[in-house]
Design an enzyme around this catalytic site. Structure first.
Site, PDB file in Angstrom:
ATOM      1  N   HIS A 165       1.695 -15.832   4.043  1.00  0.00           N
ATOM      2  CA  HIS A 165       1.406 -16.267   2.766  1.00  0.00           C
ATOM      3  C   HIS A 165       1.543 -17.058   2.270  1.00  0.00           C
ATOM      4  O   HIS A 165       0.463 -17.725   1.767  1.00  0.00           O
ATOM      5  CB  HIS A 165       2.293 -14.795   2.231  1.00  0.00           C
ATOM      6  CG  HIS A 165       2.189 -13.201   3.453  1.00  0.00           C
ATOM      7  ND1 HIS A 165       1.398 -12.590   2.660  1.00  0.00           N
ATOM      8  CD2 HIS A 165       3.014 -12.684   3.565  1.00  0.00           C
ATOM      9  CE1 HIS A 165       1.676 -11.702   3.578  1.00  0.00           C
ATOM     10  NE2 HIS A 165       2.494 -11.324   3.684  1.00  0.00           N
TER      11      HIS A 165
HETATM   12  O1  RIB Z   1       4.652 -10.405  -0.054  1.00  0.00           O
HETATM   13  C1  RIB Z   1       4.325 -11.568   0.524  1.00  0.00           C
HETATM   14  C2  RIB Z   1       5.336 -13.098  -0.547  1.00  0.00           C
HETATM   15  O2  RIB Z   1       6.124 -12.385  -0.560  1.00  0.00           O
HETATM   16  C3  RIB Z   1       5.507 -13.812   0.297  1.00  0.00           C
HETATM   17  O3  RIB Z   1       6.144 -15.147  -0.406  1.00  0.00           O
HETATM   18  C4  RIB Z   1       6.912 -13.619   0.983  1.00  0.00           C
HETATM   19  O4  RIB Z   1       7.520 -14.453   2.406  1.00  0.00           O
HETATM   20  C5  RIB Z   1       7.740 -13.304   0.494  1.00  0.00           C
HETATM   21  O5  RIB Z   1       8.066 -13.258  -0.165  1.00  0.00           O
END
Ligand code: RIB
Ligand code: CA
Length: 311
Positions: free
Chosen positions: A241
């Site tokens: 992500h």
């Molecule tokens: O939903 C994914 C996000 O939530 C990413 O930034 C992960 O590190 C959590 O913070």
């Protein structure tokens, strides 16, 4: 001229990779890391951020602790994804570098006031509590921000924490609503694109094959981090992500999206934290975000692996 950024973060294995990618890239000048409560409580996110800097041999990077709870709600965390420490997987030593004395929100405010207007980009990788707190306390800095490039939200993919909401936005929807309404140029990396940045087996083996402490640690982070997504989505690997944010700064051309209106649900308990993305332009509401929907995942992993090799 390097892109001068502040990374606001809740490490988190994927945050860690995003930070490492930034540290490996001369196109980026990382002015500081501001930790926020999110994946795990603040004492752990601020610990983990320092461990990542030490892993990269970059104890020169100042790390600040920020908000330990959302603006108006109880903290929700994600140990079920990231493990109890938030950085489960590799066996990294406890950090020896100190946290900065200044609060993260003060660092954000001071930096934006001190640097020439329009020369600092904010890169939030967790809940937006620190960012919104800085804007509330010092509205004068809002016009001084060059751009915000954040990971959060979802459209076609809808939610990963509730049926309607992605974690970063869900944890602090009021903060997200204020950031999305700020008028600052905003690029959003939602689950729609991050779920296409999957660390498949061959990709993780290429990182492990770097044969460096960083390559080994990142491969071990991914080995741990992927189990949740494999079980839940049956995906071909862990979704990276947060590194999508750093990669966008380096190679925006490998991403594609639309400039649309995105509003945040802050009232309905059923859809709290939903990013209501007007992908088809039906609302008549003014566009406020470049909402990314796709990336060239091979180019993304080529970039990531090449850069991690430099650490
Ligand atoms: O939903 C994914 C996000 O939530 C990413 O930034 C992960 O590190 C959590 O913070
Ligand atoms: Ca994160």
């Amino acid at each position: 001229m390097a892109r001068r950024i502040i990374i606001d973060t809740d490490p988190g294995q994927d945050d860690a990779v995003a930070i490492l990618l930034a540290l490996a890239s001369p196109e980026i000048e990382l002015l500081g890391l501001t930790a926020v409560a999110g994946n795990v409580p603040l004492h752990l996110t601020s610990r983990n951020a320092r461990m990542v800097c030490e892993l990269a041999g970059r104890t020169d990077i100042p790390v600040f602790a920020g908000c330990d709870a959302p603006l108006e709600r109880k903290l929700v965390t994600a140990e079920h994804v990231h493990g109890k420490s938030g950085l489960d997987g590799p066996d990294l030593p406890e950090p020896t570098m100190a946290l900065q004395d200044r609060h993260a929100v003060d660092f954000i405010i001071d930096t934006l006031r001190a640097e020439p207007a329009g020369t600092v980009t904010l890169c939030p990788l967790g809940p937006l509590t620190n960012i919104a707190s800085a804007f509330r306390r010092a509205p004068d800095i809002i016009d001084r921000v060059q751009e915000i490039v954040l990971m959060g939200g979802a459209y076609f993919e809808v939610g990963n924490y509730t049926p309607a909401a992605e974690f970063n936005i869900y944890v602090d929807p009021e903060a997200a609503a204020e950031v999305f309404a700020s008028g600052i140029p905003l690029v959003v990396m939602p689950l729609d694109v991050t779920h296409k940045a999957l660390v498949t087996g061959p990709r993780n083996e290429a990182i492990r094959a770097l044969g460096t402490p960083v390559g080994k640690a990142v491969a071990e982070m991914t080995d741990f981090f992927e189990r949740f997504d494999l079980e839940k989505y049956g995906s071909a690997g862990a979704p990276l992500h947060d590194p999508c944010v750093t990669a966008y700064l380096l190679k925006p051309e490998i991403f594609s999206g639309r400039h649309i209106n995105v509003e945040i649900e802050t009232v309905s308990e059923l859809t709290l934290g939903m990013t209501v993305a007007d992908w088809w332009g039906v609302s008549g509401r003014a566009p406020n975000a470049t909402f990314i929907g796709d990336l060239d995942s091979d180019a993304f992993f080529t970039l990531l692996t090449e850069r991690l090799a430099k650490l």
